[in-house]
Design an enzyme around this catalytic site. Structure first.
Site, PDB file in Angstrom:
ATOM      1  N   LYS A 235       0.851  -1.201   0.000  1.00  0.00           N
ATOM      2  CA  LYS A 235       0.000   0.000   0.000  1.00  0.00           C
ATOM      3  C   LYS A 235       0.882   1.245   0.000  1.00  0.00           C
ATOM      4  CE  LYS A 235      -3.917  -2.043   2.463  1.00  0.00           C
ATOM      5  NZ  LYS A 235      -5.116  -1.867   1.679  1.00  0.00           N
TER       6      LYS A 235
ATOM      7  N   GLU B 125     -12.884  -2.450   9.571  1.00  0.00           N
ATOM      8  CA  GLU B 125     -13.551  -2.771   8.312  1.00  0.00           C
ATOM      9  C   GLU B 125     -15.063  -2.760   8.508  1.00  0.00           C
ATOM     10  OE1 GLU B 125     -11.298  -5.766   5.758  1.00  0.00           O
ATOM     11  OE2 GLU B 125     -11.141  -6.600   7.767  1.00  0.00           O
TER      12      GLU B 125
ATOM     13  N   ASP C  64      -5.772 -13.703  10.844  1.00  0.00           N
ATOM     14  CA  ASP C  64      -6.075 -13.105   9.543  1.00  0.00           C
ATOM     15  C   ASP C  64      -5.476 -11.700   9.403  1.00  0.00           C
ATOM     16  OD1 ASP C  64      -7.534 -13.129   7.028  1.00  0.00           O
ATOM     17  OD2 ASP C  64      -8.855 -11.623   7.925  1.00  0.00           O
TER      18      ASP C  64
ATOM     19  N   HIS D 236      -0.759  -8.193   8.898  1.00  0.00           N
ATOM     20  CA  HIS D 236      -0.879  -6.787   8.515  1.00  0.00           C
ATOM     21  C   HIS D 236      -0.564  -5.821   9.665  1.00  0.00           C
ATOM     22  CE1 HIS D 236      -2.529  -8.564   5.037  1.00  0.00           C
ATOM     23  NE2 HIS D 236      -3.805  -8.594   5.378  1.00  0.00           N
TER      24      HIS D 236
HETATM   25  C1  BG6 Z   1      -6.928  -9.694   3.985  1.00  0.00           C
HETATM   26  C2  BG6 Z   1      -7.789 -10.378   4.994  1.00  0.00           C
HETATM   27  O1  BG6 Z   1      -5.597 -10.115   4.111  1.00  0.00           O
HETATM   28  O2  BG6 Z   1      -7.010  -8.288   4.185  1.00  0.00           O
HETATM   29  C3  BG6 Z   1      -9.224  -9.888   4.915  1.00  0.00           C
HETATM   30  O3  BG6 Z   1      -7.762 -11.780   4.758  1.00  0.00           O
HETATM   31  C4  BG6 Z   1      -9.281  -8.376   5.026  1.00  0.00           C
HETATM   32  O4  BG6 Z   1     -10.024 -10.481   5.933  1.00  0.00           O
HETATM   33  C5  BG6 Z   1      -8.309  -7.737   4.040  1.00  0.00           C
HETATM   34  O5  BG6 Z   1     -10.607  -7.969   4.748  1.00  0.00           O
HETATM   35  C6  BG6 Z   1      -8.212  -6.236   4.275  1.00  0.00           C
HETATM   36  O6  BG6 Z   1      -7.454  -5.667   3.243  1.00  0.00           O
HETATM   37  P1  BG6 Z   1      -7.692  -4.160   2.795  1.00  0.00           P
HETATM   38  O7  BG6 Z   1      -6.651  -3.933   1.761  1.00  0.00           O
HETATM   39  O8  BG6 Z   1      -9.095  -4.068   2.273  1.00  0.00           O
HETATM   40  O9  BG6 Z   1      -7.521  -3.327   4.032  1.00  0.00           O
END
Ligand code: BG6
Length: 482
Positions: free
Chosen positions: A181, A215, A234, A239
């Protein structure tokens, strides 16, 4: 201004799982955008490989549909056709011999070879072995693997060991798409490209850091996977952990793969174990327009969390005493990801207690409305004494950098081009992934051993009450999710 596009070397990219969701939604639309931007060389070859019995034309038609659905809009038909003409397909049996000689025959000499394993990890070993036994992989070929990279430390070690039988570490690209990103990379630019922040970037000046990835989506359609994973595996293990590393790491000597990854690894290894008192997990309930979490998964009594909040410390000289608060969840009030670096109050207020307490905060917004805000304390305008207020110095990138900023590549586009260029800086190294599991495993095991039941929280809200208490007990407050 978005930087200029430099075409990459000619390549053959084989996408195992070429008919799957990730290929359709992210990989191929991403490559299409790079094609439109002029970054793909004329003779680049993309080969879908999967079980389905398509011929090349059938596969092109199948992908054309995905490009309409998930790719850029209003692209002239001849441009789409030109991209599709670089696509080929092999029906392949990952565990047998079918298709492998065909694939070998399609590879071109002099092209960079990259193999995207967009398949279940259980197949990684079979694919890696066959790429070698059919002489398809060369010593400088690359493989790309997706998260989840394992389920815990043991399985991650075993995956690393399997891949290592056939590929060296500098051939393995473990994707965490958060590293692709734009704003996540900007974190490094802000920290290490400015003199302003680094002298204050430590426990002497920073009260705490809060990292939020909120989210609005639920787990609809992915219940099968998600219920065996949960927010900790996850989102946090990968992340959020990566965000934490980029905020907390020491300046690497150079922006090169091992220098950056060595520093990230030191942060992970310095993380304190998380006390059960500093952990909150939640599961979303139903709202008027959406069913609850359990409606999306097979197990109606599932104890998997769709929300996690926690407090941790980094035991090193720079950060001892500064807590890091992390939270992430689904079906929350807004899609909002940000990192807030909250500074300490001034040591003494010359304006007296009535001026209130004020803290500077540097907010790095990852999505949406990417940008950086600095909360600064100023005098409230007008007569009537010295009243202080906090106002944001706002640098929203879209405004500051002009309309073209809307064109920045999405994470997958950038990361795939980095694979072709052979740049591993934004990919996770094996030891990094293992260290992240080593920190996460005890938390997950604790939940299992104590049969912990996640706290219910309202869909469309900001998470369980206990998460608010986690901060409140420390006389601190989460930033609003909006
Ligand atoms: C993914 C997860 O790695 O990242 C998902 O498996 C999540 O559950 C997603 O929704 C979020 O990514 P972003 O780029 O939309 O923030």
């Amino acid at each position: 201004m978005v930087s200029r596009v430099i075409p990459v070397e000619p390549f053959d990219l084989v996408i195992f799982g070429g008919t799957g969701d990730l290929a359709r939604r992210k990989i191929l639309p991403g490559l299409f955008r790079r094609f439109i931007a002029g970054q793909m060389p004329q003779d680049a070859q993309i080969i879908g490989a999967a079980r389905a019995e398509y011929d090349a034309d059938g596969y092109r038609q199948f992908i054309k549909q995905s490009l309409f659905e998930f790719g850029p809009k209003d692209v002239p038909n001849d441009v789409t056709e030109a991209f599709l003409s670089g696509l080929d397909y092999v029906a392949i049996d990952a565990k047998g011999t079918n298709g492998w000689p065909d694939l070998a025959a399609k590879m071109r000499d002099g092209h960079v070879r990259a193999f995207y394993f967009s398949v279940a990890p259980a197949l990684f070993g079979d694919l890696a072995e066959r790429l070698h036994s059919h002489d398809i992989a060369l010593p400088d070929s690359r493989i790309v693997v997706e998260k989840p990279f394992g389920h815990d430390l043991k399985s991650a070690r075993s995956l690393n060991a399997t891949l290592a039988q056939h590929f060296s570490e500098d051939q393995i690209y473990r994707i965490d798409h958060y590293l692709g990103k734009e704003t996540v990379q900007n974190l490094m630019a802000v920290r290490f490209g400015n003199m302003l922040f680094e002298p204050l970037w430590n426990a002497l000046y920073i009260d705490h850091v809060q990292i939020t990835v909120a989210e609005t989506v639920g787990v609809d359609g992915r219940g099968g996977y998600y219920d065996t994973s949960g927010a900790m595996r996850d989102m946090v293990q990968n992340h959020l952990m990566q965000l934490l590393c980029l905020i907390a790491m020491e300046p690497p000597a150079k922006f090169d793969p091992d220098a950056v990854r060595d520093e990230k690894l030191k942060v992970i290894r310095a993380l304190d174990p998380v006390s059960p008192h500093h952990l909150v997990r939640g599961q979303y309930g139903a709202s008027s327009d959406h069913p609850d979490y359990r409606a999306h998964v097979e197990n109606r009594r599932s104890r998997t969390e769709s929300y996690v909040a926690l407090k941790t410390h980094i035991s090193n000289w720079r950060w001892a005493g500064t807590p890091f608060y992390l939270r992430t969840g689904k079906r929350l009030r807004a899609r909002s990801s940000e990192i807030a670096v909250v500074f300490k109050e001034t040591p003494h207020s010359i304006f007296g207690p009535e001026a209130g307490s004020h803290r500077n905060a540097l907010i790095i917004r990852l999505q949406p409305d990417e940008g950086i805000t600095m909360d600064v304390t100023i005098k409230e305008p007008g007569p009537g004494g010295m009243r202080l207020i906090d106002v944001p110095l706002d640098m929203t990138f879209a405004e500051a950098l002009g309309p073209e900023v809307g064109e920045v590549p999405d994470a997958y586009e950038r990361l795939i081009m980095d694979v072709i260029r052979g740049n591993q800086t934004l990919f996770m190294r094996g030891d990094e992934v293992e260290a992240a599991w080593a920190w996460t495993d005890p938390i997950i095991n604790h939940w299992g051993e104590t049969k912990d039941v996640p706290k219910p929280y309202d869909a469309g809200g900001s998470g369980p009450e206990d998460a608010l208490m986690l901060m409140h007990r420390d006389d601190r407050k989460w930033r609003e999710i909006r």
